[in-house]
Scaffold this active site. Structure first.
Site, mmCIF file in Angstrom:
data_model
loop_
_atom_site.group_PDB
_atom_site.id
_atom_site.type_symbol
_atom_site.label_atom_id
_atom_site.label_comp_id
_atom_site.label_asym_id
_atom_site.label_seq_id
_atom_site.Cartn_x
_atom_site.Cartn_y
_atom_site.Cartn_z
ATOM 1 C CB CYS A 134 -1.011 0.018 1.209
ATOM 2 S SG CYS A 134 -2.026 -1.506 1.416
ATOM 3 C CG HIS A 156 -3.835 3.046 1.141
ATOM 4 N ND1 HIS A 156 -3.918 2.686 -0.271
ATOM 5 C CD2 HIS A 156 -3.718 2.025 1.875
ATOM 6 C CE1 HIS A 156 -4.121 1.247 -0.039
ATOM 7 N NE2 HIS A 156 -4.220 0.943 1.223
ATOM 8 C CG ASN A 160 -6.529 -1.531 -0.171
ATOM 9 O OD1 ASN A 160 -5.879 -1.126 -0.878
ATOM 10 N ND2 ASN A 160 -6.548 -1.968 1.130
HETATM 11 O O1 UT7 Z 1 -4.393 -1.602 3.119
HETATM 12 C C1 UT7 Z 1 -3.710 -2.518 3.639
HETATM 13 C C2 UT7 Z 1 -3.803 -2.155 5.138
HETATM 14 N N1 UT7 Z 1 -5.046 -2.824 5.552
HETATM 15 C C3 UT7 Z 1 -6.022 -2.213 6.351
HETATM 16 O O2 UT7 Z 1 -5.737 -0.996 6.455
HETATM 17 C C4 UT7 Z 1 -7.219 -2.921 6.887
HETATM 18 C C5 UT7 Z 1 -7.390 -2.346 8.365
HETATM 19 N N2 UT7 Z 1 -8.459 -2.946 8.926
HETATM 20 C C6 UT7 Z 1 -9.643 -2.780 8.702
HETATM 21 O O3 UT7 Z 1 -9.940 -2.269 7.534
HETATM 22 C C7 UT7 Z 1 -10.840 -3.694 9.578
HETATM 23 O O4 UT7 Z 1 -10.199 -4.389 10.589
HETATM 24 C C8 UT7 Z 1 -11.637 -4.479 8.721
HETATM 25 C C9 UT7 Z 1 -12.365 -3.847 7.927
HETATM 26 C C10 UT7 Z 1 -10.821 -5.894 7.976
HETATM 27 C C11 UT7 Z 1 -12.468 -5.381 9.578
HETATM 28 O O5 UT7 Z 1 -13.181 -4.781 10.437
HETATM 29 P P1 UT7 Z 1 -13.313 -4.685 12.062
HETATM 30 O O6 UT7 Z 1 -14.501 -3.724 12.611
HETATM 31 O O7 UT7 Z 1 -11.802 -4.521 12.480
HETATM 32 O O8 UT7 Z 1 -14.090 -5.969 12.267
HETATM 33 P P2 UT7 Z 1 -13.374 -7.533 13.155
HETATM 34 O O9 UT7 Z 1 -12.313 -7.984 12.342
HETATM 35 O O10 UT7 Z 1 -13.092 -6.899 14.496
HETATM 36 O O11 UT7 Z 1 -14.621 -8.360 13.123
HETATM 37 C C12 UT7 Z 1 -15.951 -7.949 13.815
HETATM 38 C C13 UT7 Z 1 -16.791 -9.203 13.413
HETATM 39 C C14 UT7 Z 1 -16.132 -10.535 13.688
HETATM 40 O O12 UT7 Z 1 -17.128 -11.488 14.175
HETATM 41 P P3 UT7 Z 1 -17.237 -11.670 15.887
HETATM 42 O O13 UT7 Z 1 -15.999 -12.210 16.255
HETATM 43 O O14 UT7 Z 1 -17.332 -10.266 16.544
HETATM 44 O O15 UT7 Z 1 -18.510 -12.450 15.894
HETATM 45 C C15 UT7 Z 1 -15.789 -11.113 12.371
HETATM 46 O O16 UT7 Z 1 -15.917 -12.359 12.146
HETATM 47 O O17 UT7 Z 1 -17.271 -8.937 11.976
HETATM 48 C C16 UT7 Z 1 -16.901 -10.463 11.407
HETATM 49 N N3 UT7 Z 1 -16.476 -10.218 9.999
HETATM 50 C C17 UT7 Z 1 -17.336 -9.977 9.196
HETATM 51 N N4 UT7 Z 1 -18.818 -10.175 9.258
HETATM 52 C C18 UT7 Z 1 -19.570 -10.117 7.939
HETATM 53 C C19 UT7 Z 1 -15.383 -9.883 9.594
HETATM 54 N N5 UT7 Z 1 -15.182 -10.049 8.269
HETATM 55 C C20 UT7 Z 1 -16.765 -9.880 7.806
HETATM 56 C C21 UT7 Z 1 -17.506 -9.554 6.800
HETATM 57 N N6 UT7 Z 1 -18.923 -9.604 6.801
HETATM 58 N N7 UT7 Z 1 -17.062 -9.447 5.425
#
Ligand code: UT7
Length: 334
Positions: free
Chosen positions: A115, A261, A291
């Site tokens: 990135c 980004h 992204n």
């Molecule tokens: O460009 C490269 C650098 N990358 C980034 O900058 C990405 C940085 N991270 C993020 O953007 C976020 O962490 C994500 C968008 C990837 C995830 O969002 P989050 O708010 O951090 O969610 P989380 O990983 O804490 O997950 C929350 C819940 C989980 O369920 P439980 O454990 O609370 O039951 C996940 O399993 O959401 C669930 N989950 C989803 N649910 C529906 C994870 N992905 C999905 C999905 N759809 N696609």
């Protein structure tokens, strides 16, 4: 003094639109979850049948940028190609693009900084120009993520955020007494976070590099500790942006547009609040493209110029963080 001036930009996004609802057919996710957590509504993917690599998207963006600069491929002294999704394991996509442009032996250099590829790539182009080695440099940032994503529920946290696309920039060394071009840049890496976002296989440290068992386990798909990367982004992007503002002797109000980004709308909103950036000066297009990693900033720059948000003399602040861990910021006067 010689400065590297952006002569033109171009972008190419594949025609195939993949909406959040399309993704929900393959995995347990919803449009609501994706929009709330990331801001993304849709992304572009290359055709399902394959045959389109990062150099192909880069070629289309390059044709537009060259045309706008009034250059032919032969005018280029050097190609710098940033991607984490090269067409093949090796050689790099820069060499493949060089051939597709019909060039004989123009040097091509690949940048593997994910990135942050735009920042490292532009900094490298600027250094080659200022050293006198090259005067007309093409920078390309291009990704084809879609062919390497886990479309099952197991991969949903990563798969929903990525899209395909490319941006290209023509840079030229110009003698000028005016303040212009790259005003300040600061880039970093921290390999201790390598496994926070990575694709583990195929890999030279594995023997064999990839086998059926690894594929069953999904080790050839990207894995990400999203929460950790999110936290790192919202602290480091403001930190490094303050450093480049100080280097350039500018305040945030002297910046005409901030192009971060495009990894997550929430990351960029937190960055905006932390830096007290006027909402009108923040550029977002993640809603439409997701992204696109090394493609994201050059695509956004091209759109912002086309929309008339910035032009000659504008000060633009770029900031990025991603796999590596790599991160940084840059101020460029167009
Ligand atoms: O460009 C490269 C650098 N990358 C980034 O900058 C990405 C940085 N991270 C993020 O953007 C976020 O962490 C994500 C968008 C990837 C995830 O969002 P989050 O708010 O951090 O969610 P989380 O990983 O804490 O997950 C929350 C819940 C989980 O369920 P439980 O454990 O609370 O039951 C996940 O399993 O959401 C669930 N989950 C989803 N649910 C529906 C994870 N992905 C999905 C999905 N759809 N696609």
């Amino acid at each position: 003094m010689k400065q590297s001036i952006i002569r033109s930009t171009g972008r190419y996004l594949p025609e195939r639109v993949v909406t959040n609802n399309d993704l929900a057919q393959w995995m347990d996710t919803t449009d609501e979850w994706i929009q709330q957590r990331t801001g993304i509504q849709e992304r572009r993917w290359v055709p399902e049948e394959g045959g389109v690599g990062a150099s192909d998207l880069g070629l289309e963006a390059t044709k537009i940028a060259l045309d706008r600069a009034g250059w032919t491929p032969e005018d280029l002294d050097m190609i710098i190609f940033a991607t984490l999704s090269p067409d093949i394991f090796f050689p790099g996509s820069g060499c493949l693009l060089q051939h597709k442009l019909g060039l004989k032996d123009t040097p091509a250099l690949d940048i593997r900084q994910q990135c942050t590829g735009f920042l490292y790539g532009m900094m490298t182009a600027d250094a080659y120009i200022k050293s006198g080695y090259a005067n007309k440099v093409l920078f390309v940032g291009s990704e084809v993520h879609s062919t390497g994503l886990d479309r099952s529920t197991k991969g949903r946290d990563v798969t929903v955020i990525f899209g395909d696309g490319a941006g290209a920039i023509c840079l030229e060394g110009t003698e000028t007494s005016e303040k212009s071009g790259l005003l300040a840049c600061s880039v970093h890496s921290q390999g201790k976070y390598a496994d926070a976002l990575m694709v583990e296989a195929p890999a030279s440290r594995l023997n064999p590099r990839l086998d059926a068992r690894m594929m069953e386990e999904g080790r050839h798909y990207p894995s990400m500790d999203g929460r950790n990367v999110f936290k790192l982004a919202i602290t480091r992007l403001p930190q490094v942006s303050k450093v480049v503002l100080e280097q350039a002797g500018l305040g945030i109000d002297d910046i005409d547009l901030v192009i971060p980004h495009q990894a997550n709308l929430r990351i960029n909103q937190a960055f905006q609040q932390s830096m007290k950036i006027d909402e009108k000066k923040m550029f977002h297009n993640i809603q439409r493209y997701g992204n696109t990693t090394a493609g994201s900033i050059p695509i956004a720059l091209d759109e912002a110029i086309e929309m008339g948000l910035i032009g000659k003399g504008s000060n633009v602040l770029f900031a990025a963080l991603g796999a590596g861990l790599t991160w940084g910021a840059m101020i460029y006067q167009l």
